[in-house]
Design a protein around this motif. Structure first.
Motif, short mmCIF file in Angstrom:
data_model
loop_
_atom_site.label_atom_id
_atom_site.label_comp_id
_atom_site.label_asym_id
_atom_site.label_seq_id
_atom_site.Cartn_x
_atom_site.Cartn_y
_atom_site.Cartn_z
N MET A 1 38.64 40.98 44.52
CA MET A 1 39.29 41.58 43.35
C MET A 1 38.22 41.87 42.29
O MET A 1 37.39 41.04 41.98
CB MET A 1 40.31 40.59 42.79
N SER A 2 38.22 43.07 41.77
CA SER A 2 37.19 43.44 40.81
C SER A 2 37.82 43.83 39.49
O SER A 2 38.96 44.25 39.42
CB SER A 2 36.35 44.60 41.36
N GLY A 3 37.01 43.70 38.43
CA GLY A 3 37.51 44.08 37.11
C GLY A 3 38.47 43.06 36.58
O GLY A 3 38.82 42.09 37.25
N SER A 4 38.92 43.26 35.34
CA SER A 4 39.82 42.30 34.74
C SER A 4 41.26 42.74 34.95
O SER A 4 41.56 43.92 35.03
CB SER A 4 39.53 42.16 33.25
N LEU A 5 42.10 41.74 35.10
CA LEU A 5 43.52 41.99 35.28
C LEU A 5 44.21 41.83 33.93
O LEU A 5 44.26 40.73 33.38
CB LEU A 5 44.10 41.02 36.30
N GLU A 6 44.71 42.92 33.42
CA GLU A 6 45.43 42.89 32.15
C GLU A 6 46.84 43.40 32.35
O GLU A 6 47.11 44.17 33.28
CB GLU A 6 44.73 43.75 31.09
N GLY A 7 47.71 42.95 31.46
CA GLY A 7 49.08 43.41 31.56
C GLY A 7 49.84 43.10 30.29
O GLY A 7 49.26 42.67 29.28
N GLY A 8 51.14 43.31 30.33
CA GLY A 8 51.96 43.05 29.17
C GLY A 8 53.39 43.46 29.38
O GLY A 8 53.79 43.86 30.48
N CYS A 9 54.16 43.35 28.30
CA CYS A 9 55.58 43.68 28.35
C CYS A 9 55.78 45.18 28.16
O CYS A 9 54.82 45.94 28.09
CB CYS A 9 56.31 42.91 27.26
N SER A 10 57.03 45.59 28.03
CA SER A 10 57.33 47.02 27.92
C SER A 10 57.09 47.58 26.52
O SER A 10 56.73 48.74 26.38
CB SER A 10 58.79 47.29 28.31
N THR A 19 41.51 35.69 33.11
CA THR A 19 40.06 35.56 32.98
C THR A 19 39.38 35.28 34.31
O THR A 19 38.16 35.15 34.36
CB THR A 19 39.70 34.46 31.96
N SER A 20 40.15 35.17 35.39
CA SER A 20 39.56 35.08 36.72
C SER A 20 40.58 35.62 37.70
O SER A 20 41.72 35.93 37.32
CB SER A 20 39.19 33.63 37.09
N GLU A 21 40.19 35.69 38.95
CA GLU A 21 41.17 36.09 39.95
C GLU A 21 42.19 34.97 40.12
O GLU A 21 41.91 33.81 39.80
CB GLU A 21 40.50 36.45 41.27
N PRO A 22 43.40 35.29 40.56
CA PRO A 22 44.41 34.24 40.71
C PRO A 22 44.05 33.25 41.83
O PRO A 22 43.19 33.53 42.67
CB PRO A 22 45.68 35.01 41.06
N LEU A 23 44.73 32.10 41.81
CA LEU A 23 44.56 31.12 42.88
C LEU A 23 45.10 31.67 44.20
O LEU A 23 44.47 31.53 45.27
CB LEU A 23 45.33 29.84 42.54
N PHE A 24 46.26 32.29 44.11
CA PHE A 24 46.95 32.80 45.29
C PHE A 24 48.05 33.73 44.80
O PHE A 24 48.51 33.59 43.65
CB PHE A 24 47.54 31.63 46.10
#
Ligand SMILES: [Zn+2]
Ligand SMILES: [Zn+2]
Length: 159
Positions: A1-10, A19-24
């Motif tokens: 997985m590359s880059g940062s994972l960002e998200g949010g609500c509608s 700040t890191s890749e998920p555990l699973f």
């Protein structure tokens, strides 16, 4: 997985960054998840709570009853009420909802669980582990994730 994972609500009030890749990554087909999402399954990114950096807003916890009598704490945007992550009795771990990522296609499920209630029109990929109910973390998670899990358990004093 590359880059940062960002998200949010509608509505944009809640924004987060992992700040890191998920555990699973779980794809859960249980009836609770189907009801909560109004869909066929949920994508959950399991990650340490302190690796979910809130960039904006303060998701509000709502305790939602589950079929087994327990409650699942779901964190929602206080304004538009979209659920961004939840907690299953272990506050150190967040289950971030994959559909709230800016790029939901950035993650692929590592495992499909509760396939006993999977909708029949959905065909799962043959190369991803799938279980009628749940699975054994110790046999499926990669070593780096198990190390992180052990760090979480040590913090709690669970051994
Ligand atoms: Zn919102
Ligand atoms: Zn579920």
């Amino acid at each position: 997985m590359s880059g940062s994972l960002e998200g949010g609500c509608s509505c944009g009030m809640v924004r987060y960054r992992l700040t890191s890749e998920p555990l699973f990554v779980h794809c859960c087909h249980c009836l609770n998840c189907q009801r909560q999402t109004g869909s066929a399954f949920v994508i959950n990114l399991l990650i340490e709570t302190d690796r979910v950096e809130l960039l904006a807003g303060e998701p509000q916890p709502v305790d939602v009853p589950r079929d087994d009598g327990s409650a699942q704490r779901i964190f929602r945007c206080p304004s538009c009420q979209v659920a961004v992550f939840s907690e299953y009795g272990r506050p150190e771990v967040r289950f971030v909802r994959g559909g709230t990522l800016d790029e939901p296609s950035a993650v692929t499920p590592d495992v499909h669980i509760f396939t006993r209630s999977k909708v029949p029109w959905l065909t799962l990929p043959g190369d991803t582990a799938a279980f009628d109910v749940y699975y054994d973390l110790r046999t499926l998670w990669p070593p780096a994730s198990l190390e992180r899990l052990d760090a979480i358990l040590a913090l709690r004093g669970d051994g």
